[in-house]
Structures are given as C-alpha cells and as structure tokens.
Design an enzyme around this catalytic site. Structure first.
Site, mmCIF file in Angstrom:
data_model
loop_
_atom_site.group_PDB
_atom_site.id
_atom_site.type_symbol
_atom_site.label_atom_id
_atom_site.label_comp_id
_atom_site.label_asym_id
_atom_site.label_seq_id
_atom_site.Cartn_x
_atom_site.Cartn_y
_atom_site.Cartn_z
ATOM 1 C CD GLU A 120 -41.145 -25.596 -47.825
ATOM 2 O OE1 GLU A 120 -41.246 -26.515 -48.677
ATOM 3 O OE2 GLU A 120 -40.985 -25.821 -46.618
ATOM 4 C CD GLU A 152 -47.425 -30.225 -45.317
ATOM 5 O OE1 GLU A 152 -48.276 -29.951 -44.438
ATOM 6 O OE2 GLU A 152 -47.363 -31.343 -45.863
#
Length: 356
Positions: A176, A319
């Site tokens: 994310e 991430e």
C-alpha cells in the site's frame, strides 16, 4: 446491490485441499534431509500446494498488488509529510523508482499498482474502474467513507485478484501507499481488537514524540466520536478506515475466493487481513505472514490472525517490501522440494518421526 454481489461472492469461498496439503508434507518427509529441516518453509509450501490443489505447486508468476489512496485524517497533523507525497510515490511505481520495485526485480515479481483513492489523478496509473473517490474524509469530523464506498472498494480488491488470476498469477503479495495510513490502520485495529490507541499506535514513517502523542489523541477521539460497531468490519472501515485498507480487505477475500496464496506485508495489510477474516473466517487459510514490522501493534494483529511471521528484520517501509522479501525464500524452498533426492533415490534409510 453492491453488497448483495459481495455477499454472494463470499459464499463461494472454499477451504484449501487438505489431502493435497498432507501429501505435500509427506513428500517433504521423504526428501533426503532431516525431518522438518526447512522449518516453516516446508509447512508454507505444503499450504500453497493445498491452496493450488496440486502436489507440485507453481510460483513462477508472482505479483505485488499495491493499493494507493489518500486519507483525510492527515489534516489533523498525524504524519510527517503532506498528502501530496502519495501521488508522487504512486507515480514512481510506474517508473520502477521505489524500494519495492528494486526488490521485486531481484525477486522476479511484478509490481501491480492501483489508484484506489489518491487525491489527484496520476497519469498512467489512475483508472476509473478502480478509483473509488479522491481520498477519504477526516474521521475526526465525519465518517471516513460511506458504507457503499467501502463495499465498492472491497469488490474492487476482489476484482483485481480475479483479473490477475486470469492472467496467470500464482501468488500475490500485498502492499500500500498512502500518507496517514498508519493512523487509519491503527484506528481500525483498535476497533477490531478492543485495544486502546496507546497500545496500537506507532510512529509510522517517523513521527516525533509530540507527533506520536497527537496521533494517539486523534485516534482515541475519532473512535469515540464515530463509535464503530466492533462486530461489523464494514462499519469500522467506513467510519475510521482508508480506501487502501478496504481495498486490501477485498484482495484477501478475493485470494480466498479464487484460490490464490496471499502474502501479508506489514501492519497495514495485516489489519486489512484481519478485517477480511472477520468477514469470512476461511480467508485465514489463504494468508501467509511475511515479516514482523516495527509497528508496535503488528505482533498483536498477527496473534489475532493466528499467524507466525517468517522474518523479523525491523522493517517499517510498507509498499509490500516485507512481503516481497519472502518470495526468494519460497523459491529456494520450491527448488529443494522439486529437485532434492529422496531417501529411496540415494538408498539410505529414511528418518523416523519421534514425538516427545
């Protein structure tokens, strides 16, 4: 109507093939090495075999689904950087200029980024079919989202998995990007577990002592004002969550629906996984915890999920980087599983299993 579609999809979720999982463990035990010598890698690969429904699973095509979204709560001073950073980093996923992009290249995985709720559109990334809205509201002032937006985000996450499964992806990791999303995930975690903000809130990307105090105050006050229903994950997500978390909840539900192993990253994706498991408990059987992050509540969420992280590296990057770090280990385990000689091959007596 969207909620009806989502509920019908969830009814299709089935448990992995237990007989295949057991057969895979038996195969491990016949390889010419000490019993259980590769530890958690053996049990993980056996679970993947059960999920894929075949004794010889495949992990050739790996993807990292990265959902990007902005959070209205940022205006309350809960992050070190401004919301504009989300769009910048999201754009860098397309050019390969993020940490997870560099790691994924080594791990042989594809980065699959989506704009599910960035404040501004990102050229080459933003697509109307995946974007729910331009960020969420400030949950200190009003609910972060409507219930319909959450359901649409969940359905979008499930859609992403369906599409990627059709493209041949055999395992998906989760990531994310969204400034302020450790605040939303901590708030959701508090509502799901009943723990206080003081227990479930960390520094995120690097808050000062004063910033951390403010973050805890905002979460505590926001939960009191919004009063989410602890028995309803959708209500929790709508009142204090984020679009990335809601979308990831859908990704985990989709992985269970379409029988794809799902690798959790850190705290944020683990909170989404817990929301998915609360919606449908069978989802747990499709989840793999990659690492234990620096966020203080991550361990608590993993305990709630009943999962053990394989790596403990003190990572706090997001991430999907921690999830990506697990891929090479799984590839190495797969090589041993497929290419190692058996005791019969080398004409050596097999190890015996002893219980204490």
């Amino acid at each position: 109507m969207p909620e009806t579609i989502w509920e019908n999809e969830i009814k299709q979720i089935r448990l992995p093939d237990e007989e295949v999982r057991k057969a895979s463990l038996t195969r491990w035990n016949h390889l010419a090495k000490p019993l259980h010598g590769m530890g958690a890698l053996e049990t993980m690969l056996a679970r993947i075999a059960g999920i894929q429904g075949r004794l010889h699973p495949s992990l050739q095509k790996k993807g990292i689904v990265v959902l990007c979204a902005d959070n209205g709560i940022v205006k309350e001073g809960v992050s070190q950087t401004g919301a504009e950073v989300t769009a910048v980093v999201a754009g860098n996923f397309l050019t390969g200029q993020t940490s997870v992009c560099k790691m994924a290249k080594v791990a042989g995985a594809d980065i699959l980024p989506y704009d599910i709720g960035i404040l501004t559109d990102v050229e080459g990334l933003t697509k109307a079919e995946y974007k729910i809205s331009c960020g969420t509201k400030d949950f200190l002032e009003e609910p972060a989202m409507t219930r319909e937006e959450v359901v649409r985000a969940i359905l979008t996450g499930m859609k992403i998995v369906k599409e990627r499964k059709a493209q041949g992806y055999e395992i998906l990791a989760t990531g994310e990007m969204g400034i302020g999303n450790t605040t939303t995930s901590s708030a959701v975690a508090c509502a799901l577990t009943g723990e206080a903000a003081g227990v479930m809130t960390g520094r995120g990307a690097g808050l000062s002592d004063e910033g951390l105090i403010r973050k805890k105050e905002v979460i505590t006050e926001g939960l009191a004002r919004r009063n989410p229903d602890p028995s309803d994950p959708v209500d929790i997500l709508a009142k204090v969550g984020g679009l990335d978390i809601a979308g990831l909840t859908g990704v985990f539900l989709g992985c269970a629906r379409y029988q794809v192993p799902a690798v959790l990253d850190g705290f944020i994706s683990s909170v989404a996984a817990l929301a998915a498991v609360r919606i449908e408990p069978k989802v747990k059987e499709y989840l793999f915890a990659s690492h234990r992050s620096k966020e203080p509540a991550h361990n608590r969420i993993l305990e709630e999920l009943g999962l053990e992280a394989v790596l403990d590296l003190g990572m706090a990057l997001g991430e999907g980087t921690g999830a990506c770090a697990l891929f090479p280990l799984l590839d190495m385990a797969m090589t041993v599983y497929e290419e190692m000689s058996s005791f019969d091959d080398i004409q050596v007596e097999q190890y015996k299993e002893y219980t204490s």
